[in-house]
Motif scaffolding. Sequence first.
Motif, PDB file in Angstrom:
ATOM      1  N   PRO A 201      60.215  75.259  46.976  1.00  0.00           N
ATOM      2  CA  PRO A 201      61.509  74.870  46.386  1.00  0.00           C
ATOM      3  C   PRO A 201      62.594  74.815  47.459  1.00  0.00           C
ATOM      4  O   PRO A 201      62.541  75.552  48.448  1.00  0.00           O
ATOM      5  CB  PRO A 201      61.778  75.986  45.380  1.00  0.00           C
ATOM      6  CG  PRO A 201      60.436  76.544  45.057  1.00  0.00           C
ATOM      7  CD  PRO A 201      59.638  76.440  46.314  1.00  0.00           C
ATOM      8  N   ALA A 202      63.568  73.965  47.265  1.00  0.00           N
ATOM      9  CA  ALA A 202      64.662  73.830  48.226  1.00  0.00           C
ATOM     10  C   ALA A 202      65.401  75.156  48.383  1.00  0.00           C
ATOM     11  O   ALA A 202      65.633  75.878  47.414  1.00  0.00           O
ATOM     12  CB  ALA A 202      65.621  72.737  47.779  1.00  0.00           C
ATOM     13  N   SER A 203      65.777  75.476  49.616  1.00  0.00           N
ATOM     14  CA  SER A 203      66.592  76.675  49.847  1.00  0.00           C
ATOM     15  C   SER A 203      68.075  76.355  49.644  1.00  0.00           C
ATOM     16  O   SER A 203      68.835  77.185  49.151  1.00  0.00           O
ATOM     17  CB  SER A 203      66.365  77.206  51.263  1.00  0.00           C
ATOM     18  OG  SER A 203      66.697  76.233  52.243  1.00  0.00           O
ATOM     19  N   LEU A 204      68.476  75.150  50.046  1.00  0.00           N
ATOM     20  CA  LEU A 204      69.850  74.706  49.842  1.00  0.00           C
ATOM     21  C   LEU A 204      69.866  73.702  48.700  1.00  0.00           C
ATOM     22  O   LEU A 204      69.363  72.590  48.812  1.00  0.00           O
ATOM     23  CB  LEU A 204      70.400  74.067  51.122  1.00  0.00           C
ATOM     24  CG  LEU A 204      71.815  73.497  51.038  1.00  0.00           C
ATOM     25  CD1 LEU A 204      72.809  74.550  50.580  1.00  0.00           C
ATOM     26  CD2 LEU A 204      72.232  72.910  52.385  1.00  0.00           C
ATOM     27  N   SER A 205      70.425  74.127  47.588  1.00  0.00           N
ATOM     28  CA  SER A 205      70.436  73.312  46.375  1.00  0.00           C
ATOM     29  C   SER A 205      71.639  73.725  45.534  1.00  0.00           C
ATOM     30  O   SER A 205      72.434  74.579  45.937  1.00  0.00           O
ATOM     31  CB  SER A 205      69.142  73.524  45.576  1.00  0.00           C
ATOM     32  OG  SER A 205      69.082  74.874  45.095  1.00  0.00           O
ATOM     33  N   ASP A 206      71.767  73.151  44.351  1.00  0.00           N
ATOM     34  CA  ASP A 206      72.851  73.565  43.449  1.00  0.00           C
ATOM     35  C   ASP A 206      72.808  75.066  43.187  1.00  0.00           C
ATOM     36  O   ASP A 206      73.857  75.718  43.061  1.00  0.00           O
ATOM     37  CB  ASP A 206      72.730  72.816  42.123  1.00  0.00           C
ATOM     38  CG  ASP A 206      73.187  71.366  42.216  1.00  0.00           C
ATOM     39  OD1 ASP A 206      73.545  70.924  43.336  1.00  0.00           O
ATOM     40  OD2 ASP A 206      73.178  70.676  41.183  1.00  0.00           O
ATOM     41  N   ALA A 207      71.595  75.615  43.138  1.00  0.00           N
ATOM     42  CA  ALA A 207      71.451  77.041  42.845  1.00  0.00           C
ATOM     43  C   ALA A 207      71.973  77.931  43.969  1.00  0.00           C
ATOM     44  O   ALA A 207      72.245  79.117  43.755  1.00  0.00           O
ATOM     45  CB  ALA A 207      69.986  77.359  42.576  1.00  0.00           C
ATOM     46  N   SER A 208      72.115  77.366  45.185  1.00  0.00           N
ATOM     47  CA  SER A 208      72.557  78.155  46.336  1.00  0.00           C
ATOM     48  C   SER A 208      74.075  78.313  46.394  1.00  0.00           C
ATOM     49  O   SER A 208      74.578  79.292  46.951  1.00  0.00           O
ATOM     50  CB  SER A 208      72.106  77.482  47.639  1.00  0.00           C
ATOM     51  OG  SER A 208      70.769  77.071  47.587  1.00  0.00           O
ATOM     52  N   LEU A 209      74.795  77.352  45.846  1.00  0.00           N
ATOM     53  CA  LEU A 209      76.238  77.304  46.079  1.00  0.00           C
ATOM     54  C   LEU A 209      77.025  78.472  45.478  1.00  0.00           C
ATOM     55  O   LEU A 209      78.012  78.911  46.076  1.00  0.00           O
ATOM     56  CB  LEU A 209      76.788  75.963  45.606  1.00  0.00           C
ATOM     57  CG  LEU A 209      76.280  74.760  46.423  1.00  0.00           C
ATOM     58  CD1 LEU A 209      77.058  73.510  46.060  1.00  0.00           C
ATOM     59  CD2 LEU A 209      76.381  75.014  47.921  1.00  0.00           C
ATOM     60  N   PRO A 210      76.630  79.023  44.328  1.00  0.00           N
ATOM     61  CA  PRO A 210      77.365  80.205  43.851  1.00  0.00           C
ATOM     62  C   PRO A 210      77.327  81.372  44.841  1.00  0.00           C
ATOM     63  O   PRO A 210      78.321  82.094  44.986  1.00  0.00           O
ATOM     64  CB  PRO A 210      76.655  80.547  42.540  1.00  0.00           C
ATOM     65  CG  PRO A 210      76.123  79.241  42.055  1.00  0.00           C
ATOM     66  CD  PRO A 210      75.687  78.532  43.299  1.00  0.00           C
ATOM     67  N   SER A 211      76.196  81.543  45.519  1.00  0.00           N
ATOM     68  CA  SER A 211      76.094  82.614  46.520  1.00  0.00           C
ATOM     69  C   SER A 211      76.997  82.325  47.712  1.00  0.00           C
ATOM     70  O   SER A 211      77.683  83.222  48.233  1.00  0.00           O
ATOM     71  CB  SER A 211      74.647  82.764  46.996  1.00  0.00           C
ATOM     72  OG  SER A 211      73.796  83.134  45.930  1.00  0.00           O
ATOM     73  N   ILE A 212      77.008  81.072  48.167  1.00  0.00           N
ATOM     74  CA  ILE A 212      77.846  80.692  49.301  1.00  0.00           C
ATOM     75  C   ILE A 212      79.317  80.875  48.959  1.00  0.00           C
ATOM     76  O   ILE A 212      80.122  81.306  49.792  1.00  0.00           O
ATOM     77  CB  ILE A 212      77.547  79.235  49.701  1.00  0.00           C
ATOM     78  CG1 ILE A 212      76.095  79.112  50.172  1.00  0.00           C
ATOM     79  CG2 ILE A 212      78.499  78.762  50.799  1.00  0.00           C
ATOM     80  CD1 ILE A 212      75.624  77.687  50.346  1.00  0.00           C
ATOM     81  N   ALA A 213      79.671  80.568  47.718  1.00  0.00           N
ATOM     82  CA  ALA A 213      81.070  80.662  47.291  1.00  0.00           C
ATOM     83  C   ALA A 213      81.580  82.102  47.264  1.00  0.00           C
ATOM     84  O   ALA A 213      82.790  82.326  47.143  1.00  0.00           O
ATOM     85  CB  ALA A 213      81.232  80.026  45.916  1.00  0.00           C
ATOM     86  N   LYS A 214      80.688  83.078  47.392  1.00  0.00           N
ATOM     87  CA  LYS A 214      81.098  84.483  47.414  1.00  0.00           C
ATOM     88  C   LYS A 214      81.436  84.970  48.825  1.00  0.00           C
ATOM     89  O   LYS A 214      81.931  86.090  48.988  1.00  0.00           O
ATOM     90  CB  LYS A 214      79.996  85.360  46.821  1.00  0.00           C
ATOM     91  CG  LYS A 214      79.793  85.156  45.321  1.00  0.00           C
ATOM     92  CD  LYS A 214      78.677  86.040  44.791  1.00  0.00           C
ATOM     93  CE  LYS A 214      78.476  85.824  43.290  1.00  0.00           C
ATOM     94  NZ  LYS A 214      77.366  86.645  42.751  1.00  0.00           N
ATOM     95  N   ILE A 215      81.176  84.132  49.837  1.00  0.00           N
ATOM     96  CA  ILE A 215      81.492  84.513  51.220  1.00  0.00           C
ATOM     97  C   ILE A 215      82.948  84.134  51.454  1.00  0.00           C
ATOM     98  O   ILE A 215      83.272  83.129  52.097  1.00  0.00           O
ATOM     99  CB  ILE A 215      80.557  83.825  52.227  1.00  0.00           C
ATOM    100  CG1 ILE A 215      79.088  83.931  51.786  1.00  0.00           C
ATOM    101  CG2 ILE A 215      80.720  84.444  53.621  1.00  0.00           C
ATOM    102  CD1 ILE A 215      78.120  83.155  52.650  1.00  0.00           C
ATOM    103  N   THR A 216      83.845  84.914  50.914  1.00  0.00           N
ATOM    104  CA  THR A 216      85.236  84.493  50.767  1.00  0.00           C
ATOM    105  C   THR A 216      86.014  84.394  52.071  1.00  0.00           C
ATOM    106  O   THR A 216      87.107  83.828  52.099  1.00  0.00           O
ATOM    107  CB  THR A 216      85.974  85.437  49.808  1.00  0.00           C
ATOM    108  OG1 THR A 216      85.841  86.786  50.288  1.00  0.00           O
ATOM    109  CG2 THR A 216      85.399  85.327  48.401  1.00  0.00           C
TER     110      THR A 216
END
Length: 288
Positions: A201-216
Amino acid sequence: MRPLLLLFVLATCCLGADAAALSAKGFKVTEKNGVITGLNGSTKGFTADDFKAIAAVTTLTQLSLDGGEVNDENLTRLAGLSALQTMSFNATSFSDDGCKVFAGFPKLKSLALFHPSRSNPAFTGAGLAHLAALPEFESLTLAGANVGDPALTAIATLPRLKSLRLWHNIETADGLKALSSMTSLRKLTLGQRLAGRPAKPASLSDASLPSIAKITGLEELTLQEARLSGDALMKLRDLPNLKKLTVSQVDTPAADVEKLKAALPKVTIDWKPLTEEQAKTLTEKLKL
């Protein structure tokens, strides 16, 4: 290159002699005020004595080496280079245990690992946690590695890391959650995992962005080689300090990018439509 000859050349250069002889042996040499401060070259065919010769150049602040001869033993032979600030390696063969050596470079600020130890199962990336001991370490690149989530867990422990670049490894979208706790991170480049057989499965996908958005603390973010929806990209509105967003080789509708620009008026957004060749890479190479 004969070890004794290399020893002689390096020794004379360190005494202020012309570095042309060393350059002729395949190294790119950087000098400042008559001393060698940087070496860049291949270690193919190097012996233990060759690595000892490099270690004798104690004025080095930058070192870039390419080759499987950079294993645990030879990495240890470089331990005396206490002035090093920047290191880069390609196609190495050291293990997690070998990474202990990095903790002995007190001035190290930046480390880049390209295709590291791909044939050595004893390198999982967990050894990168040893970098946490370095008081000035702030930049890491890990690309083309057969390592995944254990590496991300280790990277997340680096308390002063400001810049992180990851692509073509084997991490998962779930593994990326470890990065969300990194309060020091200011710049992040995140690419796609290697596809593998069968394709993972893709590591960078729609499912990844919520985690990235927490790196404030992020100020600059680069996303590359993915398929991302407009709704998922909108999660990036949660990054209060974001100044620049680069969306490279990403399959995203142009209309969604325009909506994102409207939603983030203070963020410089760099995006271009996929070329035919890039679209082919996503489908055939990365199996997205």
